[in-house]
Design a protein around this motif. Structure first.
Motif, PDB file in Angstrom:
ATOM      1  N   GLY A   1      28.651  55.209  46.310  1.00  0.00           N
ATOM      2  CA  GLY A   1      27.855  56.418  46.082  1.00  0.00           C
ATOM      3  C   GLY A   1      28.620  57.646  45.613  1.00  0.00           C
ATOM      4  O   GLY A   1      28.047  58.727  45.516  1.00  0.00           O
ATOM      5  N   LYS A   2      29.884  57.491  45.296  1.00  0.00           N
ATOM      6  CA  LYS A   2      30.695  58.651  44.901  1.00  0.00           C
ATOM      7  C   LYS A   2      30.165  59.325  43.635  1.00  0.00           C
ATOM      8  O   LYS A   2      29.946  60.538  43.606  1.00  0.00           O
ATOM      9  CB  LYS A   2      32.158  58.213  44.668  1.00  0.00           C
ATOM     10  CG  LYS A   2      32.778  57.486  45.843  1.00  0.00           C
ATOM     11  CD  LYS A   2      34.205  57.074  45.567  1.00  0.00           C
ATOM     12  CE  LYS A   2      34.358  56.061  44.452  1.00  0.00           C
ATOM     13  NZ  LYS A   2      33.746  54.735  44.701  1.00  0.00           N
ATOM     14  N   SER A   3      29.965  58.507  42.600  1.00  0.00           N
ATOM     15  CA  SER A   3      29.504  59.104  41.345  1.00  0.00           C
ATOM     16  C   SER A   3      28.096  59.656  41.471  1.00  0.00           C
ATOM     17  O   SER A   3      27.752  60.647  40.829  1.00  0.00           O
ATOM     18  CB  SER A   3      29.551  58.070  40.219  1.00  0.00           C
ATOM     19  OG  SER A   3      30.873  57.634  40.029  1.00  0.00           O
ATOM     20  N   THR A   4      27.306  59.011  42.304  1.00  0.00           N
ATOM     21  CA  THR A   4      25.948  59.511  42.503  1.00  0.00           C
ATOM     22  C   THR A   4      25.985  60.905  43.111  1.00  0.00           C
ATOM     23  O   THR A   4      25.271  61.811  42.674  1.00  0.00           O
ATOM     24  CB  THR A   4      25.174  58.544  43.424  1.00  0.00           C
ATOM     25  OG1 THR A   4      25.210  57.244  42.844  1.00  0.00           O
ATOM     26  CG2 THR A   4      23.733  58.979  43.593  1.00  0.00           C
ATOM     27  N   LEU A   5      26.851  61.095  44.098  1.00  0.00           N
ATOM     28  CA  LEU A   5      26.989  62.413  44.713  1.00  0.00           C
ATOM     29  C   LEU A   5      27.388  63.445  43.663  1.00  0.00           C
ATOM     30  O   LEU A   5      26.846  64.547  43.595  1.00  0.00           O
ATOM     31  CB  LEU A   5      28.044  62.329  45.829  1.00  0.00           C
ATOM     32  CG  LEU A   5      28.261  63.564  46.686  1.00  0.00           C
ATOM     33  CD1 LEU A   5      28.682  63.149  48.091  1.00  0.00           C
ATOM     34  CD2 LEU A   5      29.318  64.498  46.122  1.00  0.00           C
TER      35      LEU A   5
ATOM     36  N   LEU B   1      24.821  49.970  37.253  1.00  0.00           N
ATOM     37  CA  LEU B   1      25.888  49.564  38.172  1.00  0.00           C
ATOM     38  C   LEU B   1      26.936  50.655  38.299  1.00  0.00           C
ATOM     39  O   LEU B   1      27.143  51.430  37.377  1.00  0.00           O
ATOM     40  CB  LEU B   1      26.592  48.321  37.639  1.00  0.00           C
ATOM     41  CG  LEU B   1      25.873  46.993  37.665  1.00  0.00           C
ATOM     42  CD1 LEU B   1      26.842  45.905  37.257  1.00  0.00           C
ATOM     43  CD2 LEU B   1      25.338  46.699  39.054  1.00  0.00           C
ATOM     44  N   SER B   2      27.604  50.677  39.418  1.00  0.00           N
ATOM     45  CA  SER B   2      28.720  51.607  39.544  1.00  0.00           C
ATOM     46  C   SER B   2      29.858  51.105  38.664  1.00  0.00           C
ATOM     47  O   SER B   2      29.906  49.932  38.289  1.00  0.00           O
ATOM     48  CB  SER B   2      29.172  51.695  40.993  1.00  0.00           C
ATOM     49  OG  SER B   2      29.986  50.595  41.317  1.00  0.00           O
ATOM     50  N   GLY B   3      30.773  52.031  38.328  1.00  0.00           N
ATOM     51  CA  GLY B   3      31.839  51.707  37.383  1.00  0.00           C
ATOM     52  C   GLY B   3      32.605  50.437  37.723  1.00  0.00           C
ATOM     53  O   GLY B   3      32.837  49.587  36.871  1.00  0.00           O
ATOM     54  N   GLY B   4      33.006  50.304  38.976  1.00  0.00           N
ATOM     55  CA  GLY B   4      33.805  49.152  39.364  1.00  0.00           C
ATOM     56  C   GLY B   4      33.018  47.861  39.293  1.00  0.00           C
ATOM     57  O   GLY B   4      33.547  46.804  38.944  1.00  0.00           O
ATOM     58  N   ASN B   5      31.747  47.938  39.632  1.00  0.00           N
ATOM     59  CA  ASN B   5      30.927  46.734  39.574  1.00  0.00           C
ATOM     60  C   ASN B   5      30.684  46.289  38.145  1.00  0.00           C
ATOM     61  O   ASN B   5      30.523  45.102  37.873  1.00  0.00           O
ATOM     62  CB  ASN B   5      29.605  46.958  40.322  1.00  0.00           C
ATOM     63  CG  ASN B   5      29.797  46.833  41.829  1.00  0.00           C
ATOM     64  OD1 ASN B   5      30.310  45.831  42.308  1.00  0.00           O
ATOM     65  ND2 ASN B   5      29.440  47.866  42.557  1.00  0.00           N
TER      66      ASN B   5
HETATM   67  N1  LIG Z   1      20.609  55.060  37.596  1.00  0.00           N
HETATM   68  C1  LIG Z   1      20.669  54.171  38.599  1.00  0.00           C
HETATM   69  N2  LIG Z   1      19.655  53.327  38.840  1.00  0.00           N
HETATM   70  C2  LIG Z   1      19.719  52.429  39.838  1.00  0.00           C
HETATM   71  N3  LIG Z   1      20.748  52.308  40.688  1.00  0.00           N
HETATM   72  C3  LIG Z   1      21.805  53.122  40.501  1.00  0.00           C
HETATM   73  C4  LIG Z   1      21.816  54.089  39.449  1.00  0.00           C
HETATM   74  N4  LIG Z   1      22.990  54.766  39.507  1.00  0.00           N
HETATM   75  C5  LIG Z   1      23.662  54.234  40.553  1.00  0.00           C
HETATM   76  N5  LIG Z   1      22.960  53.249  41.154  1.00  0.00           N
HETATM   77  C6  LIG Z   1      23.383  52.474  42.319  1.00  0.00           C
HETATM   78  O1  LIG Z   1      23.812  53.377  43.318  1.00  0.00           O
HETATM   79  C7  LIG Z   1      24.926  52.862  44.013  1.00  0.00           C
HETATM   80  C8  LIG Z   1      26.061  53.865  43.993  1.00  0.00           C
HETATM   81  O2  LIG Z   1      26.620  53.933  42.702  1.00  0.00           O
HETATM   82  P1  LIG Z   1      27.789  54.923  42.310  1.00  0.00           P
HETATM   83  O3  LIG Z   1      27.896  54.882  40.836  1.00  0.00           O
HETATM   84  O4  LIG Z   1      27.555  56.231  42.943  1.00  0.00           O
HETATM   85  O5  LIG Z   1      29.060  54.213  42.963  1.00  0.00           O
HETATM   86  P2  LIG Z   1      30.583  54.695  42.987  1.00  0.00           P
HETATM   87  O6  LIG Z   1      30.924  54.997  44.384  1.00  0.00           O
HETATM   88  O7  LIG Z   1      30.793  55.756  41.997  1.00  0.00           O
HETATM   89  O8  LIG Z   1      31.347  53.368  42.570  1.00  0.00           O
HETATM   90  P3  LIG Z   1      32.606  53.135  41.591  1.00  0.00           P
HETATM   91  O9  LIG Z   1      33.823  53.299  42.387  1.00  0.00           O
HETATM   92  O10 LIG Z   1      32.455  51.698  41.176  1.00  0.00           O
HETATM   93  O11 LIG Z   1      32.478  54.062  40.457  1.00  0.00           O
HETATM   94  C9  LIG Z   1      25.246  51.526  43.372  1.00  0.00           C
HETATM   95  O12 LIG Z   1      24.675  50.522  44.151  1.00  0.00           O
HETATM   96  C10 LIG Z   1      24.574  51.599  42.030  1.00  0.00           C
HETATM   97  O13 LIG Z   1      24.186  50.314  41.610  1.00  0.00           O
END
Ligand SMILES: Nc1ncnc2c1ncn2[C@@H]1O[C@H](COP(=O)(O)OP(=O)(O)OP(=O)(O)O)[C@@H](O)[C@H]1O
Ligand SMILES: [Mg+2]
Lengths: 322, 525
Positions: free
Chosen positions: B45-49, B412-416
């Motif tokens: 959830g980092k990028s989402t935040l 998907l998140s970047g790593g996934n």
């Molecule tokens: N636009 C979207 N629609 C649906 N699901 C999303 C969307 N954006 C993010 N997600 C989901 O929200 C969750 C958090 O994603 P996020 O990108 O915040 O991860 P992250 O911590 O940044 O990971 P990483 O280290 O891989 O970048 C993931 O399960 C992702 O699949």
């Protein structure tokens, strides 16, 4: 600027000059006359203005297929209100432009609020407007539009060319300045290239797209006013024929001057390149169906060329995301 | 400290995407002048935040935000972050590749100020001055698409730093916030160090920094405090200096991480895949032999040409000369194309996954099954059901989260995304697998998984080439490491020489003296 870049930017200008030269040599006393040039320049002002209308939403990444519907409606409003109801031309023009803005607002509402693809929305509203025009005009042509309009459009001339041409030219200059040298113009470009990046950068993507569609509505209505002025009449069907040429000019224009980007100067040259070719061929007694073939063929070729230029700009396909 | 209000205080922040709960009741406080790390696995959830702070996503109701002590209500309208004093380097950088460097640099300015008389020559001159002040030589006219990934990252960083500086320069007592979402993945070591110096300098000028990285060394080196997210929930905020590496790892993944012993065959025996006489714009007479069953690393300093080798071999970049011998067949690299490479049994995982690797708007299932489409052809079109179930199995096997073939790749998140791409290529069981920075942006656990999968692929009789500047990673997975200098093979490290320190040392050595030795990397040096 490298040689290749120069060639790419000015190839269309060169092609236009070549077409003029060839026909001037072949038909020195019918083609290479000042009256013929004046006719060529004056007759295409409507298409120039209409293409300018189209360029704005195209830059922002949206299609507007309702421009010819707006054009026809605007022209018909002037025809009916002026010739039948005797309303002052100036009032008619204002009403027509406002109607264009209204159509743009409606298009924008569907595209931005409901998230529907602009291609579908404007295809629908454009067709709808075509129906409205047939309905209000009863499929009749209204001739005899006041000289208050035809005068300053085709009758009066500057350097032998009808003023309509200069209106188109002025719009090209204004639009070019707007897209190139104002922050708003560049914002539209960002929105057109990547809505996601535009939003992340803090651009008001919805408003910009909406505004672009309103602008195209108003300018398409202005093209309708010009058309009414040039023909001195309003007919319910001929306006539809402008759609393909406008797209051809927009896409062909995007291969030139600023390759890879929709740009008014490129489109301006494209319009006159296409019509010069058609006029020249017509002097050889070649039929009017040729015009359709010419525009249709040019559209496909133009899109192919601009795709090649674009690909060099973008390197990979699929860069334009939502 | 607490007498000053925090720069940013998020309270009860939640965000769901349909059924996916990306953030749940998150509290996060960034103090004045601190460098705050944000940690968590891929998809935590980092990028989402961060995208919520930028106004891109609107959080669920009940979420609260205060900036410099003043409450701000959601949703944030576009561009609001700017007036709040925030600037961002997003994970995918937020650049438009088809526009020029100067246009991308200016987008914030274009968005926030109504300008009616732009002068592009002047803007280009200013841009060049800006780049020069950062010690960069970027050409303002260039297309972003033509830049190297590291230069793109630097452009995005410079843009964000400029914006934060403009903010801190002209305001009274308010603090700004510079947000960096994995800014270092594309950066070579030297630029990374420079970035850290820059971060420190910015943190000393009425600004705080929110910094995301999967690299714990980086986090320990640069941050004052860290907040750890797991499955969208905050697992704690700690002072970096007080937390050991193990504690952080445990907070991140929820349990201890056992270092996986990686068994490797130091002596290669399998059939060889060989590249001979490869010449190109960035390669000078490169010859390499990779045996099936071994993992060979290619490295060097930036610009030494090693990172171009996979693209030549895959036919994604035109070679002037060279041949590839694989499975008893020989290919002329001048006439190589990606489709021929695939037929020959070569697979490539490109580093620039946003542009080269995938179709963002297609479903995940479609993306991973593309290279194996032929398998699913039945008499009437494609066997979609089997495709879907295979994709599901594949995604689970590679621990892609969520493993739902129907979700779009973009979500998907970047790593996934990276894991999904690896799944996509490994399923084809290639004879030669080319990996370019395979663990870029993946979390510590996934990193280990990818190491293991790489070794497993090798054990399954694939010749693997791993191209990377991550010396740790090379030391962890490679049997041999070939160090490049000025487009040539400079030095080969084998056996006990394959350590992080040796590789780093050789990279600099070879760069100084690239023509020192010119050997066939295939031979036993
Ligand atoms: N636009 C979207 N629609 C649906 N699901 C999303 C969307 N954006 C993010 N997600 C989901 O929200 C969750 C958090 O994603 P996020 O990108 O915040 O991860 P992250 O911590 O940044 O990971 P990483 O280290 O891989 O970048 C993931 O399960 C992702 O699949
Ligand atoms: Mg992320």
């Amino acid at each position: 600027m490298s040689v290749g870049e120069f060639v790419e930017r000015f190839a269309l200008v060169g092609a236009w000059i070549a077409v003029i030269a060839v026909f001037s040599v072949l038909k020195p006393d019918t083609f290479a006359t000042s009256s013929n040039f004046a006719a060529i320049l004056g007759s295409q002002a409507v298409l120039v203005v209409l293409t300018c209308a189209l360029l704005i939403p195209l830059t922002a990444g949206d299609y507007d297929l309702s421009i010819t519907g707006v054009l026809t409606l605007s022209q018909m409003m002037i025809g009916i209100l002026n010739t039948r109801n005797g309303i002052s031309v100036y009032v008619c023009i204002v009403a027509a432009l406002l109607t264009g803005a209204l159509v743009g607002l409606i298009n924008g509402a569907f595209v931005v609020i409901f998230g529907i693809d602009s291609f579908i929305v404007t295809l629908g509203t454009g067709t709808f407007l075509g129906g409205v025009v047939l309905w209000i005009s009863n499929s009749e042509t209204f001739a005899g539009i006041s000289s208050q309009l035809t005068g300053p459009v085709v009758v009066e001339r500057f350097l032998g060319v009808p003023l309509a041409f200069y209106y188109g030219l002025a719009l090209v200059i204004v639009l070019w300045y707007f897209l190139e040298y104002t922050s708003l113009g560049r914002q539209l470009l960002f929105v057109g290239r990547s809505r996601r990046v535009a939003r992340l950068s803090g651009l008001r993507v919805g408003r910009l797209r909406w505004g672009a569609l309103v602008a195209s509505g108003v300018i398409a209505a202005a093209a309708g006013v010009l058309y009414a002025g040039i023909t001195g009449a309003a007919d319910p069907v001929s306006g539809a024929g402008f759609l393909l040429p406008a797209f051809a000019a927009a896409f062909l224009g995007a291969t030139s001057i600023v390759p890879g980007r929709f740009n008014p100067w490129g489109s301006f040259i494209a319009v006159y390149f296409l019509v010069t070719g058609i006029t020249g061929l017509a002097l050889f007694g070649i039929q009017s169906w040729l015009q359709d073939m010419f525009y249709g063929g040019a559209l496909v070729l133009a899109v192919t060329f601009s795709q090649i230029a674009r690909r060099r700009e973008e390197h990979v396909s699929g860069v334009r995301e939502n | 400290m607490p007498e000053h209000p925090p720069v940013v205080a998020l309270t009860h922040l939640s965000k769901s995407f349909g059924a996916v709960r990306a953030l749940h009741d998150v509290d996060l406080t960034v103090r004045r002048g601190e460098v705050h790390g944000l940690l968590g696995e891929n998809g935590s959830g980092k990028s989402t935040l961060i995208k919520i702070l930028s106004g891109f996503h609107t959080p669920d109701t009940g979420s609260g935000l205060a900036v410099n002590g003043r409450p701000v209500s959601f949703p944030l309208h576009p561009g609001k972050f700017r007036s709040l004093g925030m600037s961002f380097v997003h994970q995918d950088l937020g650049l438009v590749p088809s526009l020029s460097v100067v246009e991308n640099l200016l987008v914030g300015d274009l968005a926030s100020r109504r300008r009616w008389r732009l002068s592009w020559p002047r803007e280009r001159r200013r841009a060049a001055e800006t780049f020069a002040s950062f010690g960069l030589g970027l050409d303002p006219r260039a297309q972003v698409a033509d830049l190297r990934p590291s230069d793109r990252a630097l452009l995005a960083i410079v843009r964000a730093v400029q914006e934060i500086r403009a903010h801190t320069a002209d305001d009274g007592s308010d603090y700004g916030l510079l947000v960096l979402d994995e800014p270092t993945v594309f950066l070579p070591a030297r630029d990374r160090d420079q970035l850290f110096v820059l971060i420190r300098r910015i943190a000393a000028t009425r600004a705080s920094i929110l910094f995301v990285s999967h690299d714990l060394d980086e986090i320990r080196g640069i941050t004052d405090r860290v907040t750890v997210l797991r499955d969208g929930v905050v697992r704690g905020t700690v002072e970096t200096a007080r937390a050991s590496g193990e504690v952080l790892v445990e907070m991140i993944i929820g349990r201890r991480l056992q270092a996986l012993p990686i068994e490797r065959k130091r002596t290669a025996t399998g059939a060889a895949v060989s590249i001979t006489g490869l010449n190109g714009r960035y390669a000078r007479g490169v010859s390499l032999t990779v045996h099936r069953g071994e993992v060979v690393g290619l490295t060097g300093l930036l610009g030494s040409g090693f990172e171009e080798i996979p693209y030549y071999v895959f036919g994604a970049r035109r070679a002037f000369a060279g041949r590839l011998a694989i499975d008893g067949r020989t290919y002329d690299l001048r006439a190589m194309s990606p489709s021929r490479a695939l037929e020959a049994g070569v697979a490539l995982l490109p580093a620039d996954r946003h542009h080269d690797g995938s179709v963002g708007s297609l479903s995940l299932g479609d993306n991973v099954t593309v290279p194996a489409l032929r398998k699913y052809r039945s008499r009437i079109g494609l066997n979609r059901r089997r495709m879907r179930s295979d994709a599901r199995r594949l995604l689970a096997q590679f621990d892609v989260r969520p493993p739902d073939p129907r979700s779009t790749y973009q979500s998907l998140s970047g790593g996934n995304q990276q894991k999904a791409l690896l799944a996509k290529w490994l399923q084809t069981k290639p004879s030669l697998l080319l990996l370019h920075e395979p663990t870029q942006g993946v979390d510590i656990r996934a990193r280990q998984q990818i190491f293991r999968l790489t070794r497993k692929a090798a054990a399954g009789d694939t010749a693997v080439v791993c191209v990377s500047t991550d010396y740790d990673q090379l030391a962890a997975v490679c049997d041999r490491v070939v160090v490049f200098g000025r487009g040539r093979v400079g030095r080969e490290l084998t056996g006990a020489e394959v350590t992080k320190e040796r590789i780093a040392e050789q990279c600099y050595r070879v760069a100084e003296n690239p023509s020192g030795r010119h050997l066939d990397a295939g031979g036993d040096a």
